[in-house]
Design a protein around this motif. Sequence first.
Motif, short mmCIF file in Angstrom:
data_model
loop_
_atom_site.label_atom_id
_atom_site.label_comp_id
_atom_site.label_asym_id
_atom_site.label_seq_id
_atom_site.Cartn_x
_atom_site.Cartn_y
_atom_site.Cartn_z
N GLY A 1 0.83 -1.31 0.19
CA GLY A 1 0.24 0.07 0.10
C GLY A 1 0.38 1.10 0.40
O GLY A 1 0.94 1.35 0.83
N LYS A 2 0.76 2.57 -1.52
CA LYS A 2 1.29 3.31 -0.37
C LYS A 2 0.72 4.31 0.11
O LYS A 2 -0.17 4.66 0.67
CB LYS A 2 0.82 4.26 -2.55
N GLY A 3 2.15 4.91 0.97
CA GLY A 3 1.87 5.38 2.14
C GLY A 3 3.13 6.56 2.49
O GLY A 3 3.12 6.76 2.81
N TYR B 1 1.56 12.84 2.80
CA TYR B 1 1.63 14.55 2.18
C TYR B 1 2.55 14.16 0.75
O TYR B 1 3.98 14.17 0.72
CB TYR B 1 1.77 15.12 3.15
N ASP B 2 1.72 14.51 0.68
CA ASP B 2 2.73 14.58 -1.26
C ASP B 2 1.65 15.99 -1.78
O ASP B 2 1.47 16.92 -2.44
CB ASP B 2 1.63 14.10 -2.32
N THR B 3 3.25 16.90 -1.82
CA THR B 3 3.68 17.92 -1.98
C THR B 3 3.99 18.02 -4.25
O THR B 3 3.52 19.49 -4.07
CB THR B 3 4.65 19.56 -1.55
N CYS C 1 -4.93 12.13 1.48
CA CYS C 1 -4.99 11.66 1.52
C CYS C 1 -4.22 10.46 0.72
O CYS C 1 -4.58 8.85 0.09
CB CYS C 1 -6.69 11.69 0.56
N ASP C 2 -2.66 10.50 0.20
CA ASP C 2 -2.21 9.74 -0.42
C ASP C 2 -1.71 8.54 0.74
O ASP C 2 -0.54 8.09 -0.27
CB ASP C 2 -0.50 10.61 -1.06
N MET C 3 -2.36 8.19 2.11
CA MET C 3 -1.38 7.20 2.70
C MET C 3 -2.64 6.09 2.42
O MET C 3 -2.35 5.14 3.47
CB MET C 3 -0.50 7.61 3.95
N ALA D 1 5.78 11.79 -9.50
CA ALA D 1 4.93 10.52 -10.18
C ALA D 1 6.19 9.28 -9.22
O ALA D 1 6.53 9.18 -8.82
CB ALA D 1 5.50 10.06 -10.92
N GLU D 2 5.80 10.43 -7.55
CA GLU D 2 6.28 9.43 -6.33
C GLU D 2 5.86 8.00 -5.96
O GLU D 2 6.62 7.65 -5.56
CB GLU D 2 6.55 10.76 -5.51
N GLY D 3 4.70 8.02 -5.99
CA GLY D 3 4.12 6.48 -5.79
C GLY D 3 4.61 5.85 -6.08
O GLY D 3 5.11 4.49 -4.91
N ALA E 1 -3.32 1.90 -5.37
CA ALA E 1 -2.47 3.08 -4.35
C ALA E 1 -3.39 4.36 -4.90
O ALA E 1 -3.93 4.30 -5.53
CB ALA E 1 -1.06 3.09 -5.43
N SER E 2 -3.07 5.28 -4.34
CA SER E 2 -3.95 6.37 -5.03
C SER E 2 -2.87 6.90 -5.49
O SER E 2 -1.86 7.66 -5.61
CB SER E 2 -4.16 7.70 -3.77
N LEU E 3 -2.79 6.45 -7.06
CA LEU E 3 -0.71 6.82 -7.62
C LEU E 3 -1.59 7.64 -9.23
O LEU E 3 -0.80 8.74 -9.12
CB LEU E 3 -0.89 5.24 -8.42
ZN ZN Z 1 0.86 10.98 -4.58
#
Ligand code: ZN
Length: 493
Positions: A259-261, A264-266, A282-284, A343-345, A369-371
């Motif tokens: 699972g993508k954790g 926080y995704d800036t 929500c990105d985790m 595109a870090e996920g 993943a919230s990919l």
């Molecule tokens: Zn992300």
Amino acid sequence: MTVRLVCQPDPAACDASACELLVLPFWEGPEPASDLSSWKEIFEAPIANGDFKAKAGETLLLYFKKGRILLLGLGKKEGVSSEAIKRAYAAAVRSAQEKRVKKIHLAFPEIPSLESDAALRAVAEGVLLTNYAFLHLKGESLKDKPVVLLKEAYFLGLNKAQDEKLKKWQTIASGVHLARELVNGNADDVTPQMLAETAKEWEKKTSGLKATILERKAIEDEKMGLLLAVSRGSSCDPCLILLSYHGNPSSKDHVVLVGKGVTYDTGGLSLKPTESMLTMKCDMAGAATALAAVQTAAALGLPVNVTAVAPATENAIDAQSYKIGDVYKAMNGKTVEITNTDAEGRLILADALSYAVKHLKPSLIIDLASLTGAIVVALGEDLSGVFCDDEPLVKELVSASNTVGEPLWRMPLVADYKEMLKSDIADMVNSAGRSASSITAALFLQEFCGKVPWAHIDFAGSCFLTKPKHINTTKATGFGVRLLIEFLERRQK
Ligand code: ZN
Ligand code: BES
Ligand code: MN
């Protein structure tokens, strides 16, 4: 949060004149959805006056002496679906909440189009999943308008034999709530360390769970260069969280949930604009869902072996941030040219997948993943995308998803599009631009799965809603927990 569901075989045990809230179900018409004759004098007049048609989700609140009665519309009787029933009971729970009711009684509907278990589950889940609020971040406003959740729901006319089943769905709903809590939480609170501590807490509370945390040093030793790269802009250390449950020790079967954790995704140096960043706590959700599913499998005592693997980090921005145009090396040795730090996920998932393949002997891997934003453009918030070339696996996932009402839509892994991930200076790029970006993201992940059967669920739309809907009273939905439990339950058979 969790409402206690109780079967009450004798409907007469409920006194309508003193009930906090008695829910009476009707089919559109209206036509009573079960034997409601004992309450006829109460609902006769409003129905004769045409004040209540029992359309799906319609409610009418009546008072009878000291009691409240809610007429609930279930909509058209023919072919009514589980989802329609859940939504109707979601409306009932919302009415109960408006009146700050703690205890409800429900006359149980007879639903000809559903098997008895499915009917029971739909009503129970409609109540359980709607009975959720996220209040930790509210202050003064709660004093003026306190939120009261249900504590008990009595199902009239059900025998005690149904109690066991209700307990099971209660446990599953609690698992959904665990995921929702983590996803709704402040990103400043739900940090990688906090996720790790949460897994450790669950290990203490639930027998059979084993939590293992790989801290920075262990991540360096494993040479997880992509997870380390993403984490560089953050003041938080990254970690890799493993949560295992071996409910079937005599079997070698092992399901791994990755699972993508990203807490926080800036966007990193490819910084997101304000509106896009607004929802990035929500990105985790992938990590929350995978961890909650394993916790729930253990709480249910399912005879399956399952491990959640959650790479956790922020994608923040700083002088130390990983750089656009530079190349970083994955755990499996592949080198990746960063064309977009947003595109870090896929980067952190890549190392988590490599870890699972190398160390966990997985029979299959499902990642959540919230990919990509593109999956939201394609499917909206109701459906999630599933990418998988293993026919039996994808069939089972789609079927399980439809059973629980967390629909997955199969998306293609277009092999020709692998071209788009080619790099002049490295083995691959991390982002191939806007065109088919959900597919290229999935193709990127595929490079790290070896020969292990693998499915990728992109739930960027369904994990966190723009506004509450049906059984979802907050932004975080907990999407995926019920689907994974259904999948695991079928696997044991
Ligand atoms: Zn992300
Ligand atoms: N976390 C986002 C995806 C996302 C978008 C989740 C909307 C939830 C709602 C992801 O890390 C991201 O930024 N993806 C980029 C990929 C692009 C740079 C190739 C996107 O979708 O724009
Ligand atoms: Mn991003």
